[in-house]
Design an enzyme around this catalytic site. Structure first.
Site, short mmCIF file in Angstrom:
data_model
loop_
_atom_site.label_atom_id
_atom_site.label_comp_id
_atom_site.label_asym_id
_atom_site.label_seq_id
_atom_site.Cartn_x
_atom_site.Cartn_y
_atom_site.Cartn_z
N GLU A 148 -11.79 2.78 6.25
CA GLU A 148 -10.63 3.04 7.10
C GLU A 148 -10.55 4.54 7.37
OE1 GLU A 148 -5.97 1.67 7.39
OE2 GLU A 148 -6.65 2.71 5.60
N GLU A 162 0.83 -1.22 0.00
CA GLU A 162 0.00 0.00 0.00
C GLU A 162 0.86 1.26 0.00
OE1 GLU A 162 -3.55 2.13 2.63
OE2 GLU A 162 -2.34 0.53 3.52
#
Length: 255
Positions: free
Chosen positions: A231, A134
């Site tokens: 998130e 990520e």
């Protein structure tokens, strides 16, 4: 209908992990994911997942020492990085997590690149589960090795393993790169998971620079059908931040 996964690193963070899983189920989430669950016995998490019927989509490798923010791109820390990968795989086996996010850490340069590739290959050889990488935006994670989706896509192509995928975090991409939907369209074949939060404050996905009605409609039009990770950082109690779910959940996935 679009389904969502509760990221329990931010949502219900005041609860222990099994109770946070139960809270996510009660709130209507279709799945859960977490950051670093290692202080909670894996079997207790597995029991809560069985009780609620929620799948665990993913977890992260440890960050290492304060300020490192991951280990796998740190030259000279290969033993520690691989111990963290082994730990994550063992935990994932017990809770049946679908993916493991291998965190790169604060590093730069060719040696860091080579170290990261070597550790990613190690993770891929050790498990059949999806390995995620990520990019983190430099405002939130200054000095993090993996900073852009283009850099991540090149690493994925260089490693050349079908189980290595991109965590496409709309918040991080929105903060540092922009063109979120066009970027996703270009990289879709490499994407293993999507996460969302408001840009730029990382709050609930119901305000800010990204119009998630448009963004998620585009993802659905392009065929994305798996749960999307929420998130974001709630300002107060998580329960008071969930009104976006009713609106965004009405977006139809492609049949």
């Amino acid at each position: 209908m679009t389904a969502f996964s509760a990221n329990l690193g931010f949502l219900w963070s005041e609860l222990n992990l099994p109770d946070a899983i139960r809270a996510a189920h009660q709130a209507g989430f279709a799945a859960v994911e977490c950051h670093w669950p290692y202080d909670t016995p894996a079997q207790a998490v597995a029991n809560a997942l069985t009780e609620t019927g929620l799948p665990m989509l993913g977890l992260n490798t440890r960050r290492g020492r304060p300020g490192e923010n991951g280990l796998s791109a740190l030259s000279g820390r290969e033993n520690d990085a691989r111990a963290a990968i082994d730990e994550a795989i063992a935990y994932a086996e017990i809770v049946d997590a679908q993916a493991i996010h291998v965190m790169a850490g604060i590093a730069n340069g060719d040696e860091a690149h080579a170290t990261f590739l070597s550790n990613l290959r190690y993770a891929i050889e050790k498990t059949d589960r999806t390995i995620l990488i990520e990019p983190l935006n430099p405002n939130d994670a200054p000095g993090y090795f993996l900073q852009t989706t283009d850099q991540a896509s090149e690493i994925i192509r260089e490693v050349g393993a079908s189980s290595l995928k991109l965590m496409f975090d709309c918040y991080h991409a929105g903060r540092s790169e922009g063109d979120v939907t066009q970027r996703f369209a270009k990289l879709q074949a490499l994407v293993g998971h999507i996460q969302i939060a408001a840009v730029p404050d990382r709050g609930p996905p119901d305000h800010g620079e990204l119009d998630y009605m448009f963004v998620l409609s585009e993802f659905a039009r392009m065929g994305w059908q798996r749960p999307i990770g929420a998130e974001y950082r709630p300002v107060a109690q998580t329960e008071t931040s969930l009104s976006w779910m009713a609106t965004l959940g009405q977006i139809n996935s492609k049949d």
